[in-house]
Design a protein around this motif. Structure first.
Motif, mmCIF file in Angstrom:
data_model
loop_
_atom_site.group_PDB
_atom_site.id
_atom_site.type_symbol
_atom_site.label_atom_id
_atom_site.label_comp_id
_atom_site.label_asym_id
_atom_site.label_seq_id
_atom_site.Cartn_x
_atom_site.Cartn_y
_atom_site.Cartn_z
ATOM 1 N N VAL A 40 -21.324 -2.412 25.072
ATOM 2 C CA VAL A 40 -20.710 -3.720 24.819
ATOM 3 C C VAL A 40 -21.707 -4.731 24.266
ATOM 4 O O VAL A 40 -21.340 -5.646 23.522
ATOM 5 N N GLY A 41 -22.978 -4.562 24.602
ATOM 6 C CA GLY A 41 -23.995 -5.483 24.097
ATOM 7 C C GLY A 41 -24.484 -5.142 22.703
ATOM 8 O O GLY A 41 -25.352 -5.829 22.158
ATOM 9 N N GLY A 42 -23.941 -4.063 22.113
ATOM 10 C CA GLY A 42 -24.307 -3.685 20.751
ATOM 11 C C GLY A 42 -25.673 -3.049 20.610
ATOM 12 O O GLY A 42 -26.408 -3.376 19.670
ATOM 13 N N PRO A 43 -26.051 -2.117 21.506
ATOM 14 C CA PRO A 43 -27.375 -1.491 21.392
ATOM 15 C C PRO A 43 -27.488 -0.615 20.150
ATOM 16 O O PRO A 43 -26.494 -0.059 19.674
ATOM 17 N N LYS A 44 -28.703 -0.488 19.628
ATOM 18 C CA LYS A 44 -28.954 0.393 18.492
ATOM 19 C C LYS A 44 -29.049 1.853 18.931
ATOM 20 O O LYS A 44 -28.847 2.759 18.122
ATOM 21 N N ILE A 45 -29.378 2.047 20.218
ATOM 22 C CA ILE A 45 -29.616 3.392 20.752
ATOM 23 C C ILE A 45 -28.783 3.575 22.006
ATOM 24 O O ILE A 45 -28.771 2.698 22.887
ATOM 25 N N LEU A 46 -28.076 4.707 22.106
ATOM 26 C CA LEU A 46 -27.306 5.031 23.302
ATOM 27 C C LEU A 46 -27.834 6.338 23.882
ATOM 28 O O LEU A 46 -27.849 7.367 23.202
ATOM 29 N N LEU A 47 -28.253 6.295 25.132
ATOM 30 C CA LEU A 47 -28.718 7.470 25.855
ATOM 31 C C LEU A 47 -27.627 7.898 26.833
ATOM 32 O O LEU A 47 -26.989 7.059 27.460
ATOM 33 N N ALA A 48 -27.433 9.200 26.977
ATOM 34 C CA ALA A 48 -26.430 9.706 27.915
ATOM 35 C C ALA A 48 -27.030 10.870 28.691
ATOM 36 O O ALA A 48 -27.398 11.895 28.105
ATOM 37 N N ASP A 49 -27.165 10.699 30.009
ATOM 38 C CA ASP A 49 -27.782 11.714 30.863
ATOM 39 C C ASP A 49 -26.686 12.538 31.530
ATOM 40 O O ASP A 49 -26.058 12.089 32.478
ATOM 41 N N GLU A 50 -26.434 13.728 31.012
ATOM 42 C CA GLU A 50 -25.394 14.634 31.505
ATOM 43 C C GLU A 50 -24.041 13.917 31.618
ATOM 44 O O GLU A 50 -23.402 13.917 32.678
ATOM 45 N N PRO A 51 -23.553 13.313 30.540
ATOM 46 C CA PRO A 51 -22.332 12.508 30.623
ATOM 47 C C PRO A 51 -21.066 13.311 30.904
ATOM 48 O O PRO A 51 -20.046 12.737 31.271
ATOM 49 N N THR A 52 -21.119 14.634 30.717
ATOM 50 C CA THR A 52 -19.930 15.463 30.956
ATOM 51 C C THR A 52 -20.098 16.370 32.164
ATOM 52 O O THR A 52 -19.265 17.241 32.419
#
Length: 242
Positions: A153-165
């Motif tokens: 929501v804050g508009g980051p340039k980078i999105l990290l996902a740690d075992e999101p599934t």
């Protein structure tokens, strides 16, 4: 641009978390991190949000040396890098809308901008009709989508996902990956740590294999495979293809 230059992280007792990693992740890339539990994937991600500080080497994001950021300037990094966790980390006493809105509230955004920004990302993740529900009223997939909305929501340039599934059934897991691909399509750099071989093999994105803290394989269109750790992997550049 993310740049790891001979980055190592050791925990107390000289326990290696990450060992001599050198690689670049260009802006707008989509990367999978794979490897067995304890291999260093989470350490890799935590270094990027400066939840950990490297023991050696230099880690830069857009030419900013992450290790040298002062506590007072850390918020500048957190605006640039969002993260999604396997266990969601939602506030149970706040609604979906409130969980997402808190990011913009912390940034001091006006109410009208918060309302519009939150509804935009809830629409993106398919939760606009769930905005007034509390986390315990949601399915696991809906909780993860809420966590993704909060992260972006804050508009980051980078999105990290740690075992999101990791906690999701296959159909729901693919729904989450569809959302991450859509976010990537908007120009966001996406880095996903995953044990899901089916997803990695079918998506064929850049794939970094991490074992014993070393990046032992780097493939431009990778697939899920774990190798025996051998001396040939020394330096973390074994069979690099990217």
């Amino acid at each position: 641009m993310i740049n790891f230059n001979n980055v190592s992280k050791y925990y107390p007792g000289k326990v290696p978390g990450l060992v001599d990693v050198t690689l670049e992740i260009p802006a707008g890339d989509f990367v999978f991190l794979i490897g067995p539990s304890g291999s260093g994937k989470t350490t890799f991600l935590r270094l990027l949000i400066r939840d950990l500080v490297a023991s050696a080497g230099t880690l830069t994001i857009d030419e900013t040396d992450v290790s040298r950021l002062t506590s007072s300037n850390l918020y500048l990094l957190r605006r640039k890098v969002g993260i999604v966790f396997q266990d969601f980390k939602l506030l149970l006493d706040r609604t979906v809308f409130e969980n997402v809105a808190m990011v913009l509230e912390i940034l001091g955004k006006p109410d009208k901008e918060i309302e519009q920004g939150v509804m935009n990302v809830l629409q993106l993740v398919g939760l606009a009709d769930k905005k007034n529900l509390f986390p315990m009223q949601l399915s696991a997939g809906e909780m993860q989508r809420t966590a993704i909305a909060r992260a972006i929501v804050g508009g980051p340039k980078i999105l990290l996902a740690d075992e999101p599934t990791g906690n999701l059934d296959p159909d729901t897991a693919w729904g989450i990956m569809d959302i991450l691909q859509e976010i990537h399509g908007l120009g966001t750099t996406v880095i996903v740590a995953s044990h899901n071989a089916d997803i990695v093999n079918k998506m064929r994105k850049r794939t970094l294999t991490v074992q014993h803290g070393k990046v032992v394989r780097d493939e431009a269109k990778g697939h899920y495979h774990l190798e025996k750790h051998t001396k040939s992997a020394k330096g973390g550049k074994h069979d690099a293809a990217h």
